[in-house]
Design an enzyme around this catalytic site. Structure first.
Site, mmCIF file in Angstrom:
data_model
loop_
_atom_site.group_PDB
_atom_site.id
_atom_site.type_symbol
_atom_site.label_atom_id
_atom_site.label_comp_id
_atom_site.label_asym_id
_atom_site.label_seq_id
_atom_site.Cartn_x
_atom_site.Cartn_y
_atom_site.Cartn_z
ATOM 1 N N ALA A 105 -4.922 2.385 -0.954
ATOM 2 C CA ALA A 105 -4.752 1.695 -2.159
ATOM 3 C C ALA A 105 -5.148 0.124 -2.049
ATOM 4 C CB ALA A 105 -3.270 1.671 -2.578
ATOM 5 N N ASP A 106 -4.935 -0.513 -0.864
ATOM 6 C CA ASP A 106 -5.577 -1.780 -0.580
ATOM 7 C C ASP A 106 -6.754 -1.871 -0.465
ATOM 8 O OD1 ASP A 106 -3.087 -3.306 -0.721
ATOM 9 O OD2 ASP A 106 -2.314 -2.920 1.494
ATOM 10 N N MET A 107 -7.609 -0.941 -0.253
ATOM 11 C CA MET A 107 -8.968 -0.824 -0.060
ATOM 12 C C MET A 107 -9.564 -0.296 -1.219
ATOM 13 S SD MET A 107 -9.182 -1.868 3.192
ATOM 14 C CE MET A 107 -10.973 -1.687 3.555
ATOM 15 N N ASP A 112 0.836 -1.325 -0.098
ATOM 16 C CA ASP A 112 -0.090 -0.028 0.010
ATOM 17 C C ASP A 112 0.931 1.188 -0.149
ATOM 18 O OD1 ASP A 112 -2.996 1.151 0.545
ATOM 19 O OD2 ASP A 112 -1.428 2.143 2.130
ATOM 20 N N PRO A 140 -9.464 -3.259 -4.383
ATOM 21 C CA PRO A 140 -10.647 -4.332 -4.334
ATOM 22 C C PRO A 140 -12.038 -3.937 -4.703
ATOM 23 C CG PRO A 140 -9.728 -3.851 -2.115
ATOM 24 C CD PRO A 140 -8.901 -3.130 -3.241
#
Length: 415
Positions: free
Chosen positions: A183-185, A155, A188
């Site tokens: 970014a990680d959320m 991230d 997706p």
């Protein structure tokens, strides 16, 4: 299985979840909460990386270190909710056949390996498509399947590369890491949008397809919504810290015991702010009498607002601004936000606990922030506490494997 008074939107769909860490597991968590059956596939030699994330919860409550075999990382507890867990050593010679059998029963596959890894392991889209032409196969990687291979995408790396770190903070301050793994959320969420779109197209064509989502592309697309080059050309400062000076007055202001966020962009709101400040004459000041002049003199306007708000408590400032119809809110700590009765009532923040031990820590985590008029959301009452928790259930009930076949796979280290 959790009881639902109405069906969930994705009831009847099956997802093969090859993901790990956060970005991929969050995508499949959303699918699980929308009703899909998710089979989480983990390496039998340790499982998902998130299993080792501190802190843990167990018989001793919440701890920094894992002290008992049945302590569960809170990261794993929250991300693996509603998922069946099976183990599969994807490097074992017999694993490809098991994977193909899983795909034949499924609607969706999600993976977030580094680009090219799934193909090398023999579990890429072409293999899945050969097993099931209707399969919707989503690859979520740092830089996309078309990018050159290599490079780990965490991230913070994506935040750095996307420009997001220089979208926050003040003009002369260091770059600012966004406090949540944005970014990680975000990637997706785009993955789920792609999957649902592909499902709709499959209704018309009868065929699945490959969906390719890049973490860098997802976050950069959000950064790009602001006109950075235009602001630079106009001589406007883009990094203005707690406020957005091109919309002034708009931002976060200090009080005696905390901070408030307020918006007074339009004329009516600006006049309301000036009345709340006890300085209605500011609305006739040439520096603040129109939207453009307020923007041009934003630094001075913000100085005067802070001089006023810093002499008040948050509660006092909020009351004065609300009385004038100015949008305002206290700046809350995440713990406070998760206790908001509005988000609790809508199941947007939900309780979570170790399945075997009660705790009094009032843990809350992400729910499904979508409300349907004729459907429910929520998670099945399953959780892979241990790697391979549901091997027998998946292999026997879903794939129809015999006890002898399962025993053979176990003996060979395939599961």
């Amino acid at each position: 299985m959790t009881e639902h008074s109405r069906e969930r939107p994705l009831d009847g769909l099956r997802v093969i979840d090859l993901t790990r860490a956060l970005a991929g597991p969050y995508a499949t968590l959303l699918l699980a909460g929308l009703g899909a059956e998710v089979i989480k596939v983990e390496d039998p030699r340790g499982g998902d990386l998130a299993r080792d994330n501190s802190p843990y919860v167990g018989r001793d409550g919440i701890t920094v270190e894992k002290t008992h075999d049945d302590d569960i990382s809170i990261s794993h507890l929250t991300r693996a909710r509603g998922k069946l867990g099976m183990s599969l050593n994807l490097k074992a010679p017999d694993a490809a056949a098991v994977f193909s059998d899983l795909v034949r029963t499924a609607d969706i596959v999600v993976e977030n390996f580094t680009a090219g890894t799934a193909d090398r392991l023999g579990i890429g889209y072409e293999v899945a498509k050969a097993a099931n032409p209707r399969i919707i196969y989503c690859s979520l990687s740092g830089f996309g399947a078309t990018a050159p291979e290599g490079g780990k995408a965490m991230d913070i790396i994506i935040q750095a590369l996307s420009g997001a770190m220089y979208a926050s903070g003040g003009a002369n301050e260091p770059p600012v890491r966004i406090g949540i793994p944005i970014a990680d959320m975000l990637a997706p969420v785009f993955s789920v949008i792609g999957i649902l779109s592909a499902l709709e197209q499959r209704h018309r064509t009868g065929l699945g397809q490959h969906i390719d989502v890049s973490m860098l592309g997802a976050l950069t697309s959000f950064v790009a919504i602001e006109n950075w080059s235009a602001m630079a050309a106009a001589g406007m400062q883009a990094r203005t810290g707690l406020t957005v000076q091109r919309l002034s007055p708009f931002g976060v202001f200090e009080c005696a015991d905390g901070y408030i966020a307020l918006v007074a962009v339009h004329e009516k709101l600006a006049r309301g702010l000036f009345r709340a400040m006890g300085q209605p004459q500011l609305g006739d000041d040439a520096r603040f009498a129109s939207r453009d002049t307020r923007v041009a003199n934003a630094a001075e306007l913000e100085r005067q607002i802070n001089a006023w708000s810093s002499g008040l408590t948050v509660k006092q400032a909020v009351a004065l601004l609300e009385a004038e119809g100015v949008p305002v809110a206290p700046v809350r700590h995440p713990d406070e936000a998760l206790q908001d009765p509005r988000v609790i009532a809508r199941h947007e923040a939900v309780p979570v606990a170790h399945p075997a031990y009660e705790n009094n820590d009032n843990l809350r985590t992400a729910g499904i922030p979508i409300t349907f008029s004729d459907a429910d959301t929520g998670f099945d009452d399953v959780l892979p506490i241990h790697v391979g928790e549901h091997n027998d259930r998946v292999l026997a009930q879903t794939l129809g494997y015999s006890e002898a076949r399962i025993a053979e796979l176990r003996a060979k280290g395939v599961i």
